[in-house]
Design an enzyme around this catalytic site. Structure first.
Site, PDB file in Angstrom:
ATOM      1  N   ASP A   1      27.517 -12.437  13.221  1.00  0.00           N
ATOM      2  CA  ASP A   1      27.458 -11.294  12.306  1.00  0.00           C
ATOM      3  C   ASP A   1      26.872 -11.728  10.970  1.00  0.00           C
ATOM      4  O   ASP A   1      26.699 -12.931  10.721  1.00  0.00           O
ATOM      5  CB  ASP A   1      28.833 -10.626  12.136  1.00  0.00           C
ATOM      6  CG  ASP A   1      29.975 -11.642  11.901  1.00  0.00           C
ATOM      7  OD1 ASP A   1      29.681 -12.821  11.623  1.00  0.00           O
ATOM      8  OD2 ASP A   1      31.140 -11.237  12.001  1.00  0.00           O
TER       9      ASP A   1
ATOM     10  N   ASN B   1      42.985  -7.343  11.714  1.00  0.00           N
ATOM     11  CA  ASN B   1      43.155  -6.054  12.393  1.00  0.00           C
ATOM     12  C   ASN B   1      42.647  -6.110  13.845  1.00  0.00           C
ATOM     13  O   ASN B   1      42.458  -5.082  14.474  1.00  0.00           O
ATOM     14  CB  ASN B   1      42.433  -4.945  11.624  1.00  0.00           C
ATOM     15  CG  ASN B   1      40.927  -5.196  11.525  1.00  0.00           C
ATOM     16  OD1 ASN B   1      40.424  -6.203  12.019  1.00  0.00           O
ATOM     17  ND2 ASN B   1      40.209  -4.292  10.899  1.00  0.00           N
TER      18      ASN B   1
ATOM     19  N   HIS C   1      39.717  -7.419  14.809  1.00  0.00           N
ATOM     20  CA  HIS C   1      38.252  -7.358  14.977  1.00  0.00           C
ATOM     21  C   HIS C   1      37.709  -8.680  15.511  1.00  0.00           C
ATOM     22  O   HIS C   1      38.299  -9.747  15.322  1.00  0.00           O
ATOM     23  CB  HIS C   1      37.533  -6.910  13.694  1.00  0.00           C
ATOM     24  CG  HIS C   1      37.455  -7.886  12.578  1.00  0.00           C
ATOM     25  ND1 HIS C   1      37.894  -7.618  11.309  1.00  0.00           N
ATOM     26  CD2 HIS C   1      36.951  -9.152  12.522  1.00  0.00           C
ATOM     27  CE1 HIS C   1      37.667  -8.649  10.528  1.00  0.00           C
ATOM     28  NE2 HIS C   1      37.100  -9.617  11.238  1.00  0.00           N
TER      29      HIS C   1
ATOM     30  N   GLU D   1      35.006  -3.646  14.352  1.00  0.00           N
ATOM     31  CA  GLU D   1      36.272  -3.173  13.792  1.00  0.00           C
ATOM     32  C   GLU D   1      36.950  -2.224  14.787  1.00  0.00           C
ATOM     33  O   GLU D   1      36.311  -1.771  15.745  1.00  0.00           O
ATOM     34  CB  GLU D   1      35.980  -2.434  12.473  1.00  0.00           C
ATOM     35  CG  GLU D   1      35.306  -3.290  11.400  1.00  0.00           C
ATOM     36  CD  GLU D   1      36.275  -4.239  10.685  1.00  0.00           C
ATOM     37  OE1 GLU D   1      37.390  -4.501  11.209  1.00  0.00           O
ATOM     38  OE2 GLU D   1      35.915  -4.729   9.598  1.00  0.00           O
TER      39      GLU D   1
HETATM   40  C1  GLP Z   1      35.431 -12.092   9.267  1.00  0.00           C
HETATM   41  C2  GLP Z   1      34.180 -12.191  10.159  1.00  0.00           C
HETATM   42  C3  GLP Z   1      34.509 -12.663  11.534  1.00  0.00           C
HETATM   43  C4  GLP Z   1      35.520 -13.772  11.438  1.00  0.00           C
HETATM   44  C5  GLP Z   1      36.846 -13.189  11.006  1.00  0.00           C
HETATM   45  C6  GLP Z   1      37.953 -14.211  10.783  1.00  0.00           C
HETATM   46  O1  GLP Z   1      35.553 -10.840   8.696  1.00  0.00           O
HETATM   47  N1  GLP Z   1      33.444 -10.968  10.290  1.00  0.00           N
HETATM   48  O2  GLP Z   1      33.329 -13.058  12.191  1.00  0.00           O
HETATM   49  O3  GLP Z   1      35.668 -14.367  12.691  1.00  0.00           O
HETATM   50  O4  GLP Z   1      36.692 -12.329   9.908  1.00  0.00           O
HETATM   51  O5  GLP Z   1      37.822 -14.868   9.564  1.00  0.00           O
HETATM   52  P1  GLP Z   1      38.832 -15.988   9.081  1.00  0.00           P
HETATM   53  O6  GLP Z   1      38.675 -17.132  10.024  1.00  0.00           O
HETATM   54  O7  GLP Z   1      38.395 -16.313   7.687  1.00  0.00           O
HETATM   55  O8  GLP Z   1      40.193 -15.404   9.151  1.00  0.00           O
END
Ligand code: GLP
Length: 224
Positions: free
Chosen positions: A62, A120, A122, A127
């Protein structure tokens, strides 16, 4: 969905990833705080016994819309700094490329899609409400996700509202999928994921229908 609970999660994932990268293929690299120690360990392994980067095609999961590729807060910068440059990977595919899903398919499909897990539920920026067969597309970032990521920006107002993300369908097309979650902040969503049936309310639940998906947890994220 296979579940692995490992006290030394970051080292274990890094080692497993290193072994896969040795064989080469197409890999989907996520960003996020969960991945930081994993990528650090991966780079250490590579420094001790270098991988052949020519065997690897790296795909982004992403990216924020509205930040340039070179902006230090972009996911492209994150991955370049922590993975692509240290490992010498030059076959890098940005999720901003048109016809991304067709590109993955034309190169033989995704061998290993790695993902973090949002608070959440995702995956990527899929989402809640994302469809099971969604493809790579422009998405709106949930307000709660913007807040969760705000510490990486000067203020909440600076966090982009839109992103490009691989779709749930893109993920399900991968030969193997790893979801990685660490820390106590994830234990609630991990519990929900474990007990949930497949539902768009919790996008990661769609991976339960995948033939080869692994949920990697540490003791804290598995504590529920
Ligand atoms: C972000 C990204 C994801 C990522 C997730 C977890 O918003 N869009 O690709 O895997 O949240 O992030 P973190 O490891 O900082 O909790």
């Amino acid at each position: 969905m296979e579940i692995k609970v490992l006290p030394d999660l970051s080292q274990a994932v890094a080692k497993a990833l290193y072994e896969r990268l040795k064989r080469g293929g197409n890999f989907g690299f996520p960003t996020g705080r969960t991945m930081d120690p994993i990528y650090s360990h991966l780079v250490e392994l590579h420094q001790a016994a270098p991988l052949d980067p020519g065997r690897v095609h790296a795909f982004m999961v992403d990216e924020y819309v509205g930040l340039s590729e070179n902006d230090p807060r972009s996911y492209h910068s994150y991955l370049s700094e922590r993975v692509f440059r240290p490992l010498g990977i030059t076959q890098v595919h940005s999720v901003m490329k048109p016809d991304y899903d067709q590109l993955i398919a034309s190169l033989g499909g995704m061998d290993l899609q790695m993902l973090g897990l949002g608070l959440n539920g995702h995956i990527g920026f899929n989402e809640p409400g994302s469809r099971k067969f969604s493809q790579t597309r422009l998405v709106q970032i949930a307000e709660s996700t913007r807040q969760a990521n705000a510490s990486l920006f000067n203020s909440l107002a600076e966090v982009p509202t839109q992103a490009m993300s691989i779709g749930v369908g893109t993920i399900l097309a991968a030969k193997e999928v790893w979801v990685i979650a660490s820390g106590a902040s994830k234990n609630k969503i991990v519990k929900q994921l474990r007990t949930s049936t497949e539902t768009a309310k919790l996008p990661a639940s769609f991976l339960k229908g995948h033939r080869k998906s692994v949920l990697w947890l540490d003791s804290a994220s598995a504590s529920h």
